[in-house]
Write a protein that holds these residues in place. Structure first.
Motif, short mmCIF file in Angstrom:
data_model
loop_
_atom_site.label_atom_id
_atom_site.label_comp_id
_atom_site.label_asym_id
_atom_site.label_seq_id
_atom_site.Cartn_x
_atom_site.Cartn_y
_atom_site.Cartn_z
N PRO A 1 50.85 61.40 90.04
CA PRO A 1 51.91 60.50 89.57
C PRO A 1 51.61 59.95 88.19
CG PRO A 1 51.26 59.97 91.83
CD PRO A 1 50.26 60.96 91.32
N VAL A 2 52.65 59.77 87.39
CA VAL A 2 52.52 59.20 86.05
C VAL A 2 52.77 57.70 86.18
CG1 VAL A 2 53.36 59.26 83.67
CG2 VAL A 2 53.38 61.34 85.06
N LEU A 3 51.68 56.91 86.13
CA LEU A 3 51.76 55.49 86.44
C LEU A 3 51.69 54.63 85.19
CD1 LEU A 3 49.47 55.28 89.60
CD2 LEU A 3 51.95 55.58 89.49
N GLU A 4 52.47 53.57 85.20
CA GLU A 4 52.42 52.55 84.15
C GLU A 4 52.48 51.18 84.81
OE1 GLU A 4 55.62 53.01 81.44
OE2 GLU A 4 55.11 55.07 80.86
N VAL A 5 51.65 50.27 84.31
CA VAL A 5 51.77 48.86 84.70
C VAL A 5 52.57 48.20 83.58
CG1 VAL A 5 50.56 46.71 85.20
CG2 VAL A 5 49.61 48.89 85.96
N ARG A 6 53.85 47.99 83.85
CA ARG A 6 54.72 47.47 82.80
C ARG A 6 54.32 46.05 82.41
NH1 ARG A 6 60.94 49.58 83.70
NH2 ARG A 6 60.58 51.64 82.78
N LYS A 7 53.87 45.27 83.39
CA LYS A 7 53.45 43.91 83.09
C LYS A 7 52.35 43.49 84.06
CE LYS A 7 55.12 39.30 81.91
NZ LYS A 7 56.30 38.42 81.75
N LEU A 8 51.28 42.97 83.52
CA LEU A 8 50.16 42.43 84.30
C LEU A 8 49.92 41.00 83.86
CD1 LEU A 8 47.64 42.49 86.13
CD2 LEU A 8 46.40 43.56 84.24
N LYS A 9 49.99 40.09 84.81
CA LYS A 9 49.69 38.69 84.53
C LYS A 9 48.49 38.30 85.37
CE LYS A 9 51.76 34.08 84.23
NZ LYS A 9 52.97 33.26 84.46
N ARG A 10 47.36 38.09 84.71
CA ARG A 10 46.11 37.76 85.40
C ARG A 10 45.73 36.31 85.11
NH1 ARG A 10 40.52 41.11 85.95
NH2 ARG A 10 41.78 41.90 87.65
N ALA A 11 45.41 35.57 86.18
CA ALA A 11 44.95 34.19 86.06
C ALA A 11 43.58 34.09 86.73
CB ALA A 11 45.94 33.23 86.72
N VAL A 12 42.59 33.60 85.98
CA VAL A 12 41.22 33.43 86.49
C VAL A 12 40.90 31.94 86.42
CG1 VAL A 12 38.80 34.02 86.18
CG2 VAL A 12 40.57 35.72 85.70
N GLU A 13 40.68 31.32 87.59
CA GLU A 13 40.44 29.87 87.66
C GLU A 13 39.03 29.60 88.17
OE1 GLU A 13 42.51 25.84 89.57
OE2 GLU A 13 43.51 27.80 89.69
N VAL A 14 38.29 28.81 87.42
CA VAL A 14 36.90 28.50 87.74
C VAL A 14 36.83 27.10 88.36
CG1 VAL A 14 34.55 28.26 86.83
CG2 VAL A 14 36.13 29.93 85.82
N SER A 15 36.15 26.98 89.51
CA SER A 15 35.98 25.69 90.17
C SER A 15 34.49 25.46 90.43
CB SER A 15 36.75 25.66 91.50
OG SER A 15 36.45 24.48 92.23
N HIS A 16 33.93 24.44 89.79
CA HIS A 16 32.52 24.10 90.04
C HIS A 16 32.36 23.34 91.36
CE1 HIS A 16 30.52 24.70 85.86
NE2 HIS A 16 31.47 25.60 86.07
N TRP A 17 33.37 22.54 91.73
CA TRP A 17 33.30 21.80 92.98
C TRP A 17 33.29 22.75 94.18
CZ3 TRP A 17 32.28 17.11 94.85
CH2 TRP A 17 32.18 16.06 93.95
N GLY A 18 34.11 23.78 94.12
CA GLY A 18 34.16 24.74 95.21
C GLY A 18 33.21 25.90 95.03
N ALA A 19 32.45 25.93 93.90
CA ALA A 19 31.55 27.05 93.58
C ALA A 19 32.29 28.38 93.77
CB ALA A 19 30.29 27.00 94.44
N ASN A 20 33.47 28.45 93.15
CA ASN A 20 34.36 29.56 93.43
C ASN A 20 35.09 29.99 92.15
OD1 ASN A 20 35.90 31.23 95.53
ND2 ASN A 20 37.56 30.21 94.46
N ILE A 21 35.40 31.27 92.06
CA ILE A 21 36.25 31.83 91.01
C ILE A 21 37.39 32.56 91.68
CG2 ILE A 21 36.41 33.42 89.07
CD1 ILE A 21 33.49 32.96 88.52
N ASN A 22 38.61 32.12 91.40
CA ASN A 22 39.79 32.77 91.96
C ASN A 22 40.45 33.64 90.90
OD1 ASN A 22 43.08 32.42 92.26
ND2 ASN A 22 42.04 32.90 94.18
#
Length: 486
Positions: free
Chosen positions: A225-246
């Motif tokens: 298949p000939v694939l295209e990602v027409r739009k990618l919206k990536r959000a990376v959120e860092v939390s020190h209180w939760g020791a977590n990266i979403n």
């Protein structure tokens, strides 16, 4: 659309000539261009075997036509057999682009060197025919220029166009180039179409372009298949209180193959899947490589949660060790993706803070590594918006990108229980491929007060709530005073 040099006005050809015909400090003893055909992505590697004609030669010039430059999204230059990337400066105008490559050391007269110029082209192919029935094969067309532009004379030049399948339908037979070759101008062998060898190619001039330069097209079957990602919206959120990266990706996936002719038959699709004879332009499922050690992955579309997925999590490597394994996500959309169809979905996961953040006790600086994208094999990301959200109270924020983006915006992101908001960085990119799946490094500081700011805010809110409750309990809001019972 290929660039028709014969139709370029004379004053533009003179401009091209005046730049490409600079001082000949090199001679190309051979140029070999290899074109690896694909779907949305085409990989072009050009090897220049050069000989210095003078002492202290330091800069070698590579030229691309406007047509090729417009399709190119990534460029790397290195010496053959070496991994170190060479630095270059690009100069462009409306007709061509020139790359001045700085060699690692000066060359004396008659010394030789092999330079590898690698460029990745996106959206360079088109389906032909443009429509296909559900059970039909898929064929694509790719067009490029016959000769490689160069400000230096060339003894031998060859272009090899390679397909994944030997099922090549047709290819262009060059005309009027007998002066450069004694044999056939183009030959086909298996999955390869070879143009050349062409001998004694002069310096690129306006006369040479008008007489000999011409577009060549290869029409070939493509079994993926000939694939295209027409739009990618990536959000990376860092939390020190939760020791977590979403990390959350909002993806609009598009099948750029031939559009479906007629109607879609679920029964025929199930029969093809059972017989393992699915049409090459149909995408029934997708496999992605995600970071190791992730947890709480989720996958949903506009209707809701999609349960047809399977995640195999790789263990998190020890700190400082090189990442060798990736988590594997196998997901199946609600419907097979046929040519011309779109599918929008959201993919997200949590990861331990230590998997991407390191801390320097001496300087108090945190260093965060953020992947620009999750690569989809064979796909191009046409447009991406990447937002990096740091902890509240982060200061001295700085970042380093592996390559420049279209734009960079610093802002503030406010979410629940925030008081002043969180610093954020938003970057925009276009035409990304697997070569662009690299990390952005962000450095910042978080003071002790900033660490406990949220706890203080919550404690203050709770205290005020109970204080107001106590005050309200003691207020008498009645219209007339209560009578005392005797």
């Amino acid at each position: 659309m290929s660039l028709k040099w014969a139709s370029v006005p004379l004053f533009l050809l003179v401009s091209v000539t005046s730049v490409l015909c600079a001082k000949e400090s090199f001679e190309n003893t051979a140029i070999v261009r290899t074109v690896e055909l694909g779907g949305s992505v085409v990989h072009v590697t050009t090897t220049y075997a050069v000989r210095s004609l003078e002492n202290n030669a330091k800069v070698y010039t590579v030229a691309l036509s406007k047509h090729d430059r417009d399709l190119t999204s990534h460029v790397e230059v290195r010496l053959k057999g070496q991994d170190k990337v060479l630095q270059f400066k690009e100069k462009s105008n409306k007709d061509y682009s020139q790359f001045d490559v700085t060699l690692p050391k000066t060359l004396s007269a008659n010394k030789t060197l092999n330079i590898v110029f690698e460029n990745i082209q996106t959206h360079a192919t088109k389906p032909w025919p443009e429509t296909a029935e559900q059970r039909d094969d898929q064929a694509l067309k790719y067009t490029t220029d016959l000769f490689v532009l160069s400000p230096y004379s060339t003894l031998v030049q060859r272009t090899k166009v390679r397909s994944l399948s030997p099922r090549i339908i047709s290819y262009t037979e060059p005309k009027g180039v007998e002066v450069f070759t004694g044999d056939a101008a183009a030959t086909k062998s298996g999955a390869n179409v070879v143009y050349g060898p062409y001998k004694d190619i002069p310096v690129t001039t306006s006369d040479f372009i008008s007489r000999y330069q011409q577009p060549v097209t290869v029409h070939y079957h493509h079994d993926q298949p000939v694939l295209e990602v027409r739009k990618l919206k990536r959000a990376v959120e860092v939390s020190h209180w939760g020791a977590n990266i979403n990390t959350q990706d909002d993806i609009t996936l598009h099948n750029a193959g031939p559009k479906l002719k007629g109607h879609f038959s679920r029964l025929e699709h199930q029969m093809q899947a059972y017989m393992k004879q699915s049409a090459p332009h149909v995408l029934p499922a997708l496999t992605l490589g995600l970071p190791p050690g992730i947890r709480d992955a989720y996958y949903y579309d506009t209707i809701g949660n999609v349960s047809t997925s399977k995640l195999r999590v790789a263990p998190l490597p020890p700190k400082g060790a090189q990442r060798t394994q990736y988590s594997v996500l196998e997901l199946r959309p609600r419907y097979p993706l046929l040519g011309g169809w779109n599918y929008s979905f959201t993919l997200g996961w949590d990861a331990p803070l230590e998997s991407a953040v390191s801390y320097d006790k001496k300087t108090g600086i945190y260093t965060l590594a953020v992947p620009i994208m999750t690569a989809i094999p064979g796909a191009v990301v046409t447009e991406e918006e990447l937002q990096i959200i740091l902890p509240e109270g982060a200061t001295d924020v700085d970042f380093v990108t592996p390559f420049p983006g279209l734009s960079t915006v610093r802002g503030t992101h406010v979410t629940f229980l925030d008081t002043v908001g969180r610093p954020s960085i938003t970057l925009r990119y276009k035409d990304l491929t697997v070569k662009h799946a690299q990390d952005i490094y962000v450095t910042y500081k978080v003071s002790t007060l900033a660490h406990i700011r949220k706890a203080l805010a919550v404690a203050t809110a709770v205290f005020l709530f109970f204080a107001l409750g106590g005050i309200a309990r003691r207020l008498d809001l009645s219209i007339s005073p209560k009578k005392k019972v005797q």
